[in-house]
Design a protein around this motif. Sequence first.
Motif, short mmCIF file in Angstrom:
data_model
loop_
_atom_site.label_atom_id
_atom_site.label_comp_id
_atom_site.label_asym_id
_atom_site.label_seq_id
_atom_site.Cartn_x
_atom_site.Cartn_y
_atom_site.Cartn_z
N SER A 87 0.82 -1.21 0.00
CA SER A 87 0.00 0.00 0.00
C SER A 87 0.86 1.26 0.00
O SER A 87 0.50 2.28 -0.60
CB SER A 87 -0.93 0.00 1.21
OG SER A 87 -1.87 -1.06 1.13
N THR A 88 1.99 1.20 0.68
CA THR A 88 2.90 2.35 0.71
C THR A 88 3.41 2.66 -0.69
O THR A 88 3.40 3.81 -1.14
CB THR A 88 4.08 2.08 1.66
OG1 THR A 88 3.57 1.84 2.98
CG2 THR A 88 5.03 3.26 1.68
N THR A 117 0.54 3.95 -2.91
CA THR A 117 0.16 5.33 -2.61
C THR A 117 1.04 6.33 -3.36
O THR A 117 0.58 7.40 -3.77
CB THR A 117 0.25 5.58 -1.10
OG1 THR A 117 -0.62 4.67 -0.42
CG2 THR A 117 -0.15 7.00 -0.75
N LEU A 118 2.32 5.99 -3.55
CA LEU A 118 3.25 6.91 -4.21
C LEU A 118 2.87 7.20 -5.66
O LEU A 118 3.22 8.25 -6.20
CB LEU A 118 4.67 6.34 -4.15
CG LEU A 118 5.30 6.25 -2.75
CD1 LEU A 118 6.64 5.54 -2.82
CD2 LEU A 118 5.47 7.64 -2.15
N ALA A 127 -4.24 0.34 -2.50
CA ALA A 127 -3.90 1.75 -2.26
C ALA A 127 -4.35 2.63 -3.42
O ALA A 127 -4.94 3.70 -3.21
CB ALA A 127 -2.40 1.90 -2.03
N ASN A 141 -3.69 13.90 -4.83
CA ASN A 141 -2.41 13.71 -4.17
C ASN A 141 -2.49 13.96 -2.67
O ASN A 141 -1.73 13.40 -1.89
CB ASN A 141 -1.36 14.63 -4.81
CG ASN A 141 -1.00 14.16 -6.20
OD1 ASN A 141 -0.61 13.02 -6.38
ND2 ASN A 141 -1.16 15.03 -7.18
N ALA A 171 -3.73 10.85 -1.37
CA ALA A 171 -2.61 9.91 -1.43
C ALA A 171 -1.65 10.15 -0.27
O ALA A 171 -1.10 9.20 0.30
CB ALA A 171 -1.87 10.07 -2.76
N PHE A 172 -1.44 11.41 0.08
CA PHE A 172 -0.53 11.75 1.17
C PHE A 172 -1.03 11.19 2.51
O PHE A 172 -0.29 10.57 3.26
CB PHE A 172 -0.39 13.27 1.25
CG PHE A 172 0.76 13.73 2.10
CD1 PHE A 172 1.76 12.86 2.52
CD2 PHE A 172 0.84 15.07 2.48
CE1 PHE A 172 2.82 13.31 3.30
CE2 PHE A 172 1.89 15.52 3.27
CZ PHE A 172 2.88 14.63 3.67
N THR A 228 -3.12 8.77 2.90
CA THR A 228 -3.08 7.31 2.81
C THR A 228 -1.67 6.79 2.99
O THR A 228 -1.44 5.74 3.60
CB THR A 228 -3.66 6.85 1.47
OG1 THR A 228 -4.97 7.40 1.30
CG2 THR A 228 -3.77 5.34 1.42
N LEU A 229 -0.70 7.53 2.43
CA LEU A 229 0.71 7.14 2.61
C LEU A 229 1.08 7.16 4.08
O LEU A 229 1.70 6.22 4.60
CB LEU A 229 1.61 8.09 1.83
CG LEU A 229 3.12 7.86 2.02
CD1 LEU A 229 3.55 6.53 1.43
CD2 LEU A 229 3.94 8.99 1.39
N ASN A 235 -0.46 4.20 5.80
CA ASN A 235 0.17 2.92 5.48
C ASN A 235 1.56 2.79 6.10
O ASN A 235 1.96 1.69 6.52
CB ASN A 235 0.25 2.73 3.97
CG ASN A 235 -1.10 2.40 3.37
OD1 ASN A 235 -1.82 1.56 3.89
ND2 ASN A 235 -1.45 3.05 2.28
N LEU A 236 2.31 3.89 6.16
CA LEU A 236 3.62 3.83 6.81
C LEU A 236 3.47 3.49 8.29
O LEU A 236 4.22 2.65 8.84
CB LEU A 236 4.35 5.16 6.65
CG LEU A 236 4.88 5.48 5.24
CD1 LEU A 236 5.42 6.90 5.18
CD2 LEU A 236 5.97 4.48 4.85
#
Length: 529
Positions: free
Chosen positions: A74-75, A78-79, A129, A424, A427-428, A430-431, A434-435
């Motif tokens: 997922s990480t 997400t990118l 993701a 984005n 996405a941020f 979500t990133l 996930n991290l």
Amino acid sequence: MLKTPTGTWLPAWVPQSTLTLSFLLMFCSIVQSATGGYDGSMLNGLNILVPYTSYFNLTPATTGLNTASVFIGSTFGTLVSGVMTDRLGRRPAIFWASVVTLIGIVIQTAAQNIAMFVIGRIILGVGSAISGVSSGVFLNETFPQRWRTWGAGMLNNFYYVGALIAAGVTLGTGQWQTTWAWRLPSLIQGIFSILCIVILPFVPESPRWLVHEGHYEYARASVAQTNSDGDLSDPVALAVYKEILDALEWEKKEGRTMSPKEIVRTPTARRRLLIGMSAGPFSCIAGNIIASYYLGAELTTAGISDTLDQLKANVVLNVWCLACALVGTQLVAGWGRKPTALTSEILLVICLFIIGGLSKMYADDPDNASASLVYGDVAVMFLFQGFYSIAWTPLLYLYPPEVFSVRIPGLPFIIQHRYSIRANGLAFTTLALNLLACVFVFIMPIGLDNIGWKMYMVNGSWDIVIAVLIAVFWVETKGKTLEEIDALFEGEKHSSVPDVEQVRKGQATLDVGAIEKQLQGNTEIVKYE
């Protein structure tokens, strides 16, 4: 059904009924949350099943790796999710995300060892993701404003639909002694992605993406289909469309630069970034990871260690959480985003400290623990998951896209051309989620094994900090279109038309003829190059 241009390779045959279309929009975007919910509940069940744990000879560390590997994928997903969602279009991004998810599920199902299982779950995580970001943005941009809270909120509520199905499947295969006890639940996980692919041709593209790409007539048709049964001259549809165009024109006049620094250039931009991205980390570290992925270990700390009893508890828990998520969606719609989140967070703190205290009492003298102590602990665990579901389940994919509503450049860590902050920005967050999940899902079985009840106390302490941050910094967005939310941050509305909700309720009138003339004069607006 009306064949509708989409500005992409993926065609659409859209029903003219806004109500019917709203249901299709919601169902085509359930893939991420239903797949994620199924995954969490399935792993809950698999971690209890002997055929699964013995086949891979699992230890606490490898259990954490098998479970957390989906968040590694997922990480990475997400990118690229924001770039894909903006470059390909919302619908094509959801399509390809579903395909990638299916590939991961096939590899996971056929796994012969831990490495193959982990690779499959990483690929599954990549697809999930991308699907999560594209679905969240798609629903928020496309759903009619009057139903947006339910439409976007239900996106993550379907987490528990997937979880409930997985709980029932693992309960049914729990008595099997072959590897199909865990392979079949894994294989069934792909049904949501297939359902999404089937429904996608019957929903339109996001009107805001279409305007951004210069497809103005397509965008106006999409707005009419999603707000007024396809009537292009309906005042509500005209107001929504005009707001979108005015927002784009305002950005052009403002001379927004395309430098990545734009996202943090002003105090307002930084504020939006921090508030919008907070939902992901807040929801991740609230404490639900224990019950979402390691319910068996959590129940063991409370004194319930029988495998069948734990599998049954998994089923009941997901029914309870789904009911609470539905109640929470109504609260978010009627009461508001901020008060619902704050109340939920305070209740989570209380529950975590109670669970920690009761678990300590059981751990101190497990042989003489009373039945009331055991069931009381389990009851509070269920209350905790219910309170979590009330706020964080609907808000996770509803609140960030609302806050990330002005189109400004993408994030510094994503190499891209020119994209909207909505894709984005989601996405941020979500990133970040996930991290954190990679870390927390991996360390939870180790922490529960080493410090037991103290994990709840640690979790409760940082939830206090989250509650304070919500109370101080969050902004209420209830009842606003995405463009109207801009005024909450920018201090002014960028469109001359009345608020859409006022037009809908008859509290404001719209001169349809005058707006039509203005729209004809907007042909000089060009998309960002």
